[in-house]
Design an enzyme around this catalytic site. Structure first.
Site, PDB file in Angstrom:
ATOM      1  N   ARG A 113     -28.598 -25.819  -7.400  1.00 42.42           N
ATOM      2  CA  ARG A 113     -27.854 -25.083  -5.616  1.00 42.42           C
ATOM      3  C   ARG A 113     -27.370 -26.583  -5.595  1.00 42.42           C
ATOM      4  NH1 ARG A 113     -32.122 -22.439  -4.076  1.00 42.42           N
ATOM      5  NH2 ARG A 113     -32.012 -19.535  -4.219  1.00 42.42           N
ATOM      6  N   LYS A 132     -12.994 -28.849  -5.011  1.00 42.96           N
ATOM      7  CA  LYS A 132     -13.344 -27.841  -5.346  1.00 42.96           C
ATOM      8  C   LYS A 132     -13.276 -26.995  -6.646  1.00 42.96           C
ATOM      9  CE  LYS A 132      -9.034 -25.143  -3.410  1.00 42.96           C
ATOM     10  NZ  LYS A 132      -7.988 -23.899  -3.371  1.00 42.96           N
ATOM     11  N   GLU A 184       2.563 -31.233 -10.442  1.00 43.31           N
ATOM     12  CA  GLU A 184       1.192 -31.846  -9.161  1.00 43.31           C
ATOM     13  C   GLU A 184       2.047 -32.546  -8.487  1.00 43.31           C
ATOM     14  OE1 GLU A 184      -0.420 -29.224  -7.685  1.00 43.31           O
ATOM     15  OE2 GLU A 184      -1.014 -28.044  -9.238  1.00 43.31           O
ATOM     16  N   LYS A 205      -3.809 -35.781  -1.333  1.00 44.82           N
ATOM     17  CA  LYS A 205      -4.326 -34.809  -1.549  1.00 44.82           C
ATOM     18  C   LYS A 205      -5.676 -35.066  -0.590  1.00 44.82           C
ATOM     19  CE  LYS A 205      -6.774 -31.238  -4.320  1.00 44.82           C
ATOM     20  NZ  LYS A 205      -6.890 -30.922  -6.092  1.00 44.82           N
ATOM     21  N   GLU A 225     -10.582 -25.669   3.209  1.00 43.22           N
ATOM     22  CA  GLU A 225      -9.632 -24.536   2.917  1.00 43.22           C
ATOM     23  C   GLU A 225      -9.607 -23.814   4.541  1.00 43.22           C
ATOM     24  OE1 GLU A 225      -6.735 -24.181  -1.115  1.00 43.22           O
ATOM     25  OE2 GLU A 225      -8.087 -22.052  -0.286  1.00 43.22           O
ATOM     26  N   ARG A 269      -5.788 -27.490   4.484  1.00 37.82           N
ATOM     27  CA  ARG A 269      -5.670 -26.964   2.683  1.00 37.82           C
ATOM     28  C   ARG A 269      -4.636 -26.454   2.317  1.00 37.82           C
ATOM     29  NH1 ARG A 269     -10.706 -28.860  -1.085  1.00 37.82           N
ATOM     30  NH2 ARG A 269     -10.119 -29.484  -3.100  1.00 37.82           N
ATOM     31  N   ASN A 303      -1.634 -25.155  -2.215  1.00 31.75           N
ATOM     32  CA  ASN A 303      -1.189 -24.686  -2.641  1.00 31.75           C
ATOM     33  C   ASN A 303      -0.059 -24.270  -3.371  1.00 31.75           C
ATOM     34  OD1 ASN A 303      -4.251 -23.578  -3.418  1.00 31.75           O
ATOM     35  ND2 ASN A 303      -4.356 -22.771  -1.812  1.00 31.75           N
ATOM     36  N   HIS A 329       1.423 -22.380  -6.238  1.00 24.18           N
ATOM     37  CA  HIS A 329       0.625 -21.847  -6.775  1.00 24.18           C
ATOM     38  C   HIS A 329       0.184 -19.798  -7.296  1.00 24.18           C
ATOM     39  CE1 HIS A 329      -1.181 -25.890  -7.044  1.00 24.18           C
ATOM     40  NE2 HIS A 329      -1.410 -25.884  -7.887  1.00 24.18           N
ATOM     41  N   HIS A 384      -0.062 -18.852 -10.383  1.00 23.69           N
ATOM     42  CA  HIS A 384      -1.308 -18.191 -10.755  1.00 23.69           C
ATOM     43  C   HIS A 384      -1.152 -16.895 -11.890  1.00 23.69           C
ATOM     44  CE1 HIS A 384      -4.160 -21.233  -8.118  1.00 23.69           C
ATOM     45  NE2 HIS A 384      -4.147 -21.625  -9.648  1.00 23.69           N
ATOM     46  N   HIS A 413      -0.433 -25.041 -16.404  1.00 26.57           N
ATOM     47  CA  HIS A 413      -0.438 -25.101 -15.503  1.00 26.57           C
ATOM     48  C   HIS A 413       0.432 -25.484 -14.301  1.00 26.57           C
ATOM     49  CE1 HIS A 413      -2.136 -24.866 -11.321  1.00 26.57           C
ATOM     50  NE2 HIS A 413      -2.030 -25.845 -10.427  1.00 26.57           N
TER      51      HIS A 413
END
Length: 354
Positions: A115, A137, A179, A221, A231, A235, A239, A242, A246, A258
């Protein structure tokens, strides 16, 4: 050396040679370290292992596939097995050495083992330094989409070694610029000015503004995730480009870089915002100018809208049947567009596939 602080959580260090200083940041009480790297980063991965062993840490190396093939449940399970065999406890550490796919994977394994165990990221690509390794992330892909399984798990530190960038193939370095440019459009227009002043230099790790571009993108960032780690609101602006990007990656089975997909995705988002009456045409044109100047793609073939739309409906920002996009009202003025009309979506797609 530059140090960017991410809230009160951790530092992003930008310094030549820092990739071999992992032992300095793992913290007290660490007895074991698992260094996750790709085959292409084997030499650096082994050097990191040696440096940790020299500091008295029981270190192990684990090679994973290159690119998106690394981000699978089966690869994660193999790494969990390694951690189990060597008796890793909650005070031991996982180290990710590689591009964004490796840092995503290493972060996910660290987040889920017992965990949550400590994590140190050593990104070796431009994309990894300015985006994937910063922000906490983590995630893996499934057959249904990209990054649909994951967790938020901030690292203990991020070590960005500019010297490593000189080993990157040019297409990979240029892809990472997407990016950087994204950070310019959503928050810091100085980035766009630096790129426009000398686009060719921006595509080189030894360019006169490389370190400034990297640091500015990281600061964008870091500032955003410091306010909104999980997010829930702000945040989401990270994206930008994206959702469509994606979708491209998914329908092409992750064969496209990417950054290339995100570049096209930014143009789609700009065209969508323009179609919705939010963004001026000259800002849309600026997207194409900046991205084209550094060799990034800005268009996509026609005839795949049905597949792309289906992939976008599985995007993490989607709520029920409502498609949601990060768009711009102007440079450095990101906003959200919820539930664009079918006509607006098709207009944007027609514009990027013309």
């Amino acid at each position: 050396m530059s140090v960017v602080r991410v809230g009160d959580a951790y530092d992003v260090v930008i310094k030549s040679g820092c990739s071999l200083r992992v032992a300095d940041v793992v913290g007290d009480g660490v007895q074991r370290a698992l260094v996750v790297h790709t085959d292409s980063m084997r030499t650096l991965g082994e050097q990191v292992v040696s440096s940790l062993r020299g500091a008295g840490v029981e270190a192990y190396a684990a090679a994973v596939p290159d690119a998106e093939d690394a981000k699978s449940a089966s690869v994660a399970a193999e790494l969990w097995a390694v951690l189990g065999r060597h008796g890793f406890t909650r005070t031991d550490v996982v180290v990710g050495v590689g591009g964004g796919t490796v840092t995503d994977l290493a972060g996910f394994v660290a987040a889920t083992w017992l965990r949550g165990v400590p994590l140190v990221q050593v990104p070796t690509t431009l994309l990894g330094m300015v985006d994937a390794a910063v922000g906490g992330k983590t995630g893996i892909n499934t057959a249904e989409g990209k990054n649909l399984v994951g967790s938020f798990h901030p690292p203990r530190a991020v070590l960005c070694d500019p010297d490593v960038l000189t080993t990157l193939p040019r297409p990979d370095y240029v892809a990472g610029l997407a990016e950087v440019v994204k950070a310019g459009f959503i928050v810091d227009p100085v980035i766009l000015d630096l790129v426009a002043a000398d686009p060719e230099a921006a595509t080189r790790p030894d360019g006169p503004h490389t370190l400034e571009l990297v640091e500015r993108a990281i600061r964008v960032k870091a500032d955003v995730v410091s306010v909104d780690l999980k997010e829930s609101s702000l945040r989401e602006i990270l994206n930008y480009g994206h959702t469509f990007g994606h979708a491209i990656e998914h329908v092409e089975s992750y064969r496209r870089r990417h950054g290339e997909a995100v570049a096209i995705g930014m143009v789609f988002a700009a065209e969508l915002s323009c179609a919705a009456g939010l963004l001026a045409r000259d800002v849309v044109d600026r997207h194409r100018q900046v991205l084209t100047s550094v060799g990034l793609p800005t268009s996509y073939p026609p005839g795949r809208w049905t597949e792309l739309e289906a992939a976008m409906r599985r995007d993490k920002k989607t709520r029920g049947d409502l498609l949601r996009f990060v768009v711009l009202a102007d440079v450095a003025r990101p906003t959200r567009l919820e539930g664009p009309t079918p006509e607006q979506l098709r207009t944007a797609y027609a514009a990027v596939s013309a």
